[in-house]
Scaffold this active site. Structure first.
Site, PDB file in Angstrom:
ATOM      1  N   CYS A   1       3.372  -4.628   6.554  1.00 57.14           N
ATOM      2  CA  CYS A   1       3.092  -4.460   5.272  1.00 57.14           C
ATOM      3  C   CYS A   1       4.200  -4.018   4.346  1.00 57.14           C
ATOM      4  O   CYS A   1       5.379  -3.620   4.923  1.00 57.14           O
ATOM      5  CB  CYS A   1       1.904  -3.430   5.143  1.00 57.14           C
ATOM      6  SG  CYS A   1       0.416  -3.969   5.909  1.00 57.14           S
TER       7      CYS A   1
ATOM      8  N   HIS B   1       0.709  -1.186  -0.037  1.00 61.01           N
ATOM      9  CA  HIS B   1       0.107  -0.003   0.062  1.00 61.01           C
ATOM     10  C   HIS B   1       0.911   1.441  -0.150  1.00 61.01           C
ATOM     11  O   HIS B   1       2.096   1.263   0.126  1.00 61.01           O
ATOM     12  CB  HIS B   1      -0.953  -0.070   1.338  1.00 61.01           C
ATOM     13  CG  HIS B   1      -0.333   0.123   2.505  1.00 61.01           C
ATOM     14  ND1 HIS B   1       0.398   1.193   2.985  1.00 61.01           N
ATOM     15  CD2 HIS B   1      -0.278  -0.942   3.615  1.00 61.01           C
ATOM     16  CE1 HIS B   1       0.678   0.979   4.289  1.00 61.01           C
ATOM     17  NE2 HIS B   1       0.554  -0.337   4.506  1.00 61.01           N
TER      18      HIS B   1
END
Length: 415
Positions: A342, A324
């Protein structure tokens, strides 16, 4: 039953031919027993279940026997409304045929018995019957939804009832048919008693098609449990897209059909939150996600706590691992790992990644100090099992040597 006149005709014809010499013909071939139209064998054979308006019990084997001692049964075919032929065995002397597989429930059968009498003349008996519907059905639902996916997308089958017995699992697995164009070698894997995954030996070929269907309807799976109809599924496979993140080099390499399209500086999980190694399959994309530390067990108010609006989020695990946009860590991207697991990148790079990735594409992480991606339970980690181990999860292939695609196809006959 007697056909003496026909025998006398044949003998007379033979004597006459002999008297005329070789090559002479005095009788037409229509008088030969094998050329005669089949007679009605209704009085020659008997059935252990009555055909008629009332459905019969599919749990009882079907049996056809010869009445008396003259003649014999030469063949029996039993086919249901789905075109599936019931397996059976004929005795050596032709006096009895019995089914060797279970009848399907809730279907109509067409039965043809071929016989011959003591003179060799052919007889035939045909009839149809229905079986009673099943009281307990095993339903199978295929996934994902129809559409276009990446080369790593597994096929899933969710069952409505648990199936634990190995023989019953083999019945189910044999009836769940996956076909692709071009053809590949693949196998089902029993994740648990109610869930199966199918994947090829290697990734799906780029730009291929995959069709999934079930032949389970009416088929006996276990005691009083029969298969239900299932909605077939068709998928299109897109380009071979692989995003490979090197956690130690802090770089993501984006490949399409083997060609490097882009390299992106990234940051991955810091110590204590290291990103999982291994192959993950894209589960979906979300333009906006609210990410909170509490979702991964971080206490609110602690030094690691966070609550952030996140854009261009590509999900790769159910527990919350994404690729992301992370504009707050741009200074670390390409240099150090500072995330909570992440893969973060700039907003511009995340937007590009978001537009060029789809569900089913491969996201692979290497050189992280994190754990390995689980094969099941947290997304699609199926590709982290070696092919020989994957085969051990099949009720049909476990313990057998590796097979060619043609061998695999023979493991899935019509049932």
């Amino acid at each position: 039953m007697s056909h003496t006149p026909r025998l006398w005709t044949v003998l007379s014809c033979s004597l006459l031919v002999a008297s005329l010499g070789a090559g002479a013909t005095a009788c037409g071939t229509g008088d030969h027993p094998l050329s005669a139209s089949p007679y009605d064998a209704a009085d020659q054979v008997a059935f252990n279940q009555k055909a008629g308006s009332r459905p019969i019990d599919p749990d009882r084997p079907l049996e056809v026997t010869l009445k008396g001692e003259e003649g014999r049964i030469t063949d029996v075919t039993v086919t249901d409304t789905h075109g599936r032929r019931l397996a059976g065995e004929l005795s050596a002397d032709g006096d009895r045929w019995h089914s060797t597989a279970s009848l399907a429930a809730g279907v109509r059968y067409a039965l043809t018995v071929s016989t011959e009498d003591e003179d060799g003349a052919p007889g035939r008996r045909t009839l149809s019957f229905e079986t009673t519907p099943a009281k307990k059905l095993l339903k199978a639902e295929f996934g994902p939804e129809a559409g276009t996916y990446g080369v790593g997308q597994p096929i899933t089958a969710e069952l409505s009832e648990p199936v634990k017995d190995k023989a019953a699992r083999a019945v189910v697995e044999r009836a769940l048919v996956v076909e692709s164009s071009p053809r590949v070698d693949g196998s089902w894997y029993w994740v648990d008693d109610k869930k199966l995954h199918f994947r090829p030996k290697e990734y799906w070929p780029a730009n291929s098609t995959v069709s999934v269907r079930s032949n389970l309807e009416g088929v006996r799976v276990g005691d009083h449990l029969y298969g239900a109809a299932a909605t077939p599924l068709k998928l299109t496979i897109g380009d071979r897209v692989e995003a490979i993140t090197d956690a130690s080099a802090h770089q993501l390499t984006f490949k399409r059909n083997g060609e490097v399209i882009n390299t992106i500086p990234v940051t991955t999980g810091k110590p204590g939150f290291s990103t999982r190694n291994g192959v993950k399959v894209v589960l979906g994309k979300e333009y906006f996600v609210r990410m909170r530390g509490t979702s991964i067990g971080i206490a609110e108010g602690s030094s690691e706590s966070y609550d952030l609006p996140v854009y261009y989020a590509t999900r790769v695990t159910w527990s919350g691992e994404y690729v992301h946009a992370a504009p707050w860590s741009v200074g670390s991207q390409g240099y150090e790992n500072v995330s909570h697991g992440c893969t973060g990148m700039s907003t511009g790079n995340a937007a590009w990644f978001y537009e060029n990735i789809r569900a089913g594409d491969i996201v692979k992480v290497v050189n992280s100090i994190g754990n390995e991606m689980d094969p099941f339970g947290n997304g699609f980690g199926d590709w982290n099992l070696a092919w020989d181990k994957w085969r051990q999860g099949s009720a049909l292939l476990a313990g057998t040597p590796d097979r060619t695609p043609a061998d695999t196809a023979r493991l899935r006959p019509q049932v």
